[in-house]
Scaffold this motif. Sequence first.
Motif, PDB file in Angstrom:
ATOM      1  N   ARG A  99      38.669  60.678   9.877  1.00  0.00           N
ATOM      2  CA  ARG A  99      38.164  60.997   8.084  1.00  0.00           C
ATOM      3  C   ARG A  99      39.663  61.366   7.720  1.00  0.00           C
ATOM      4  O   ARG A  99      40.149  60.713   6.147  1.00  0.00           O
ATOM      5  CB  ARG A  99      36.649  61.347   7.810  1.00  0.00           C
ATOM      6  N   GLY A 100      40.503  62.121   8.305  1.00  0.00           N
ATOM      7  CA  GLY A 100      41.041  63.165   7.418  1.00  0.00           C
ATOM      8  C   GLY A 100      42.484  62.897   7.393  1.00  0.00           C
ATOM      9  O   GLY A 100      43.119  63.284   6.618  1.00  0.00           O
ATOM     10  N   LEU A 101      43.300  62.621   8.560  1.00  0.00           N
ATOM     11  CA  LEU A 101      44.178  62.114   8.746  1.00  0.00           C
ATOM     12  C   LEU A 101      45.234  61.589   8.204  1.00  0.00           C
ATOM     13  O   LEU A 101      44.517  60.172   8.682  1.00  0.00           O
ATOM     14  CB  LEU A 101      44.908  63.218  10.560  1.00  0.00           C
ATOM     15  N   ARG A 102      46.010  61.385   7.744  1.00  0.00           N
ATOM     16  CA  ARG A 102      46.030  59.426   6.986  1.00  0.00           C
ATOM     17  C   ARG A 102      48.242  59.648   7.675  1.00  0.00           C
ATOM     18  O   ARG A 102      48.861  60.691   7.773  1.00  0.00           O
ATOM     19  CB  ARG A 102      46.689  59.830   5.476  1.00  0.00           C
ATOM     20  N   PHE A 103      48.727  58.574   9.025  1.00  0.00           N
ATOM     21  CA  PHE A 103      49.312  58.520   9.362  1.00  0.00           C
ATOM     22  C   PHE A 103      50.610  57.882   8.226  1.00  0.00           C
ATOM     23  O   PHE A 103      50.735  56.741   7.549  1.00  0.00           O
ATOM     24  CB  PHE A 103      49.188  57.703   9.932  1.00  0.00           C
ATOM     25  N   ALA A 104      51.880  58.143   8.545  1.00  0.00           N
ATOM     26  CA  ALA A 104      52.823  58.444   7.266  1.00  0.00           C
ATOM     27  C   ALA A 104      53.857  57.080   8.511  1.00  0.00           C
ATOM     28  O   ALA A 104      53.612  56.755   9.311  1.00  0.00           O
ATOM     29  CB  ALA A 104      53.492  59.250   6.560  1.00  0.00           C
ATOM     30  N   ALA A 105      54.797  56.390   7.450  1.00  0.00           N
ATOM     31  CA  ALA A 105      55.277  55.035   8.038  1.00  0.00           C
ATOM     32  C   ALA A 105      56.712  56.298   8.752  1.00  0.00           C
ATOM     33  O   ALA A 105      57.095  56.901   8.735  1.00  0.00           O
ATOM     34  CB  ALA A 105      56.765  54.670   7.203  1.00  0.00           C
ATOM     35  N   GLY A 106      56.206  55.435  10.132  1.00  0.00           N
ATOM     36  CA  GLY A 106      56.862  56.623  11.236  1.00  0.00           C
ATOM     37  C   GLY A 106      56.430  56.962  12.583  1.00  0.00           C
ATOM     38  O   GLY A 106      56.616  57.770  13.323  1.00  0.00           O
ATOM     39  N   GLN A 107      55.350  57.758  11.933  1.00  0.00           N
ATOM     40  CA  GLN A 107      54.112  57.976  12.623  1.00  0.00           C
ATOM     41  C   GLN A 107      53.453  57.631  13.738  1.00  0.00           C
ATOM     42  O   GLN A 107      53.331  56.014  13.371  1.00  0.00           O
ATOM     43  CB  GLN A 107      53.564  59.190  11.913  1.00  0.00           C
ATOM     44  N   ARG A 108      53.379  57.134  14.597  1.00  0.00           N
ATOM     45  CA  ARG A 108      52.490  56.931  15.241  1.00  0.00           C
ATOM     46  C   ARG A 108      50.733  57.142  16.103  1.00  0.00           C
ATOM     47  O   ARG A 108      51.451  58.588  16.112  1.00  0.00           O
ATOM     48  CB  ARG A 108      53.319  56.393  16.797  1.00  0.00           C
ATOM     49  N   PHE A 109      50.298  56.988  16.675  1.00  0.00           N
ATOM     50  CA  PHE A 109      48.414  57.487  17.126  1.00  0.00           C
ATOM     51  C   PHE A 109      48.514  56.667  18.192  1.00  0.00           C
ATOM     52  O   PHE A 109      48.087  55.101  18.489  1.00  0.00           O
ATOM     53  CB  PHE A 109      47.459  57.160  15.483  1.00  0.00           C
ATOM     54  N   LEU A 110      48.087  57.545  19.479  1.00  0.00           N
ATOM     55  CA  LEU A 110      47.419  56.965  20.413  1.00  0.00           C
ATOM     56  C   LEU A 110      46.157  56.951  20.957  1.00  0.00           C
ATOM     57  O   LEU A 110      46.035  58.469  21.278  1.00  0.00           O
ATOM     58  CB  LEU A 110      48.816  56.969  21.640  1.00  0.00           C
ATOM     59  N   GLY A 111      45.101  56.116  20.951  1.00  0.00           N
ATOM     60  CA  GLY A 111      43.670  56.892  21.222  1.00  0.00           C
ATOM     61  C   GLY A 111      43.317  55.985  22.413  1.00  0.00           C
ATOM     62  O   GLY A 111      43.001  55.002  21.831  1.00  0.00           O
ATOM     63  N   PRO A 112      41.963  56.263  22.532  1.00  0.00           N
ATOM     64  CA  PRO A 112      41.858  54.903  23.870  1.00  0.00           C
ATOM     65  C   PRO A 112      40.005  54.196  23.272  1.00  0.00           C
ATOM     66  O   PRO A 112      39.342  55.321  22.550  1.00  0.00           O
ATOM     67  CB  PRO A 112      41.220  56.160  24.816  1.00  0.00           C
TER      68      PRO A 112
END
Length: 555
Positions: A405-418
């Motif tokens: 809900r609350g964490l926003r990802f900036a350009a250059g950041q990555r998120f890995l979720g199953p």
Amino acid sequence: MTPAATAGRALVGALVEGGIRHAFTVPGESFLGVLDALHDAPIRTVATRHEGGAAFMAEGYGQLTGRPAVCLATRAVGAANLSIGLHTATADSTPLLAVIGQVPRAFRGRGAFQEVDQVATFGSLCKAAVEVDDPRRLAVETARLLAVSRSGRPGPVLLAVPEDVVESEAPAVATDAAPPEAPVLPPDPATLRRVLGELAAASAPLIVAGAGVLRSGATEALVAFAERFAVPVVASWRRPDVIPNEHPFYIGMTGLASPPTVRERFAAADLVLALGTRLNQMTTFGYALPAAGTRLIQVDAAPGFAGDRRRPDLTLMADTRRFLEAVLAVPDAPLPDAAALAARRAAVAVDRAAYLAATTLRGRAPGTGGDRVDPAVAVHALAAALPRDAIVTTDAGNFAGWYARGLRFAAGQRFLGPTSGAMGYALPAAIGASVAEPGRPVVALAGDGGFAMLMAELETGVRAGAHVTAIVHDNQRYGTIRMDQERAFPGRVIATELGPLDFAAVAEACGARAWRVDRDADVAPAIEAALADPGVTLVHLRTDPRRLSVDRDLA
């Protein structure tokens, strides 16, 4: 002395030719011939504490890079532990090669030690699976499986090899290990213009963007497309990094813990352009969306849906970036008129404002915290401290709702979720990501239930030189199931309460640095200090058990 030319060496040679540079394993006697060949190969082999950890490391590696890593396990017991990662790789469309040892050929069918039909038992979790009996075919089959893993919709593949096969003599053979070409865009300008025509005619179009955008490196093209045609972008579940979240056309991620504004806007769309996504159950809120009457156009390397589902009105089999670049290059592209574009941009601004308001995390009532941490405080602290090049992995669990809900990802950041919803994923996937890109900081987010399942991999991370910070939300319960119990069977809680674990002490025993946090005021300093350390660190947050989920507190 020159090592013998064995099938195990031929297999490893095919891995090297195919670009494999990393392998993760719990070693086993059934594939000693492969391990011996890896000793001399330019492949970094990381010994893990559990086969599930090995598979999740390979999955995190592949999800981040788009390139397969190898995980190796022995016969039935190792393969069973490994299988959770195979299921996850299929759900995530992640390329991965699993090499599984098998009983000697002469013992098969006798109920031999740890014998199981690997292909029949675990192959259904994979894109392809084969057992190779002929030593002369092993290298060729290895190369073929690597190509299958990377082609079309990527996924895991399984290679089962009897113990005596890998140790048999086999000459080195040439293999065609070049990666397959990405799907070619259908050379049909008329279809592209049809897509643009439908988009121009729509009054409330919406883009739903998934992992195919990330795999094809299409983020910049997606931004350009959204801006030109004034169409807002929603990320599919657990793929929030498809577009920089600070962009004014990004209006949220679908699925569990998404703000209500996302579902409302999804339901209101009269045309949905699905880019690189299978529109799975979570993304579509239980297949309820797109709504009846909404036009659906799907662009994907392997378009179409399994099972009894509505079919897209138009499908294009294409690499997402190639599609977007081709559409942007269409001469005299149909566009809404100036007034319609202005109206769309004004509507997107309203959608964006609603998203920002809905994702402002609600804190608990003042004075109710005591000596426990509010998860919302942790999200704000991580958001402020997260480096611009950080990679974030997540486990399954209610704790993840606050970050979704609350964490926003900036350009250059990555998120890995199953997208499999697997517990235990975050830490090993973070280690795999750090091994893949050692210069980048990686943050593993987990709850106490999931983290405890594979926390022994902390030692693996330390030994491997990983740069990983684990943030463990500890409310001493299986929070998601407790939430479901409270909803379905109020007052009848069973099997969801857990005892205390000193996660910081465990981390320190494994050679990592750790911080124990009981108060909101100490959260930000601990996270900042952990991120500043170049090794493996852990922040143990003892969280308020009354904060059951991002949307519900217990009395």
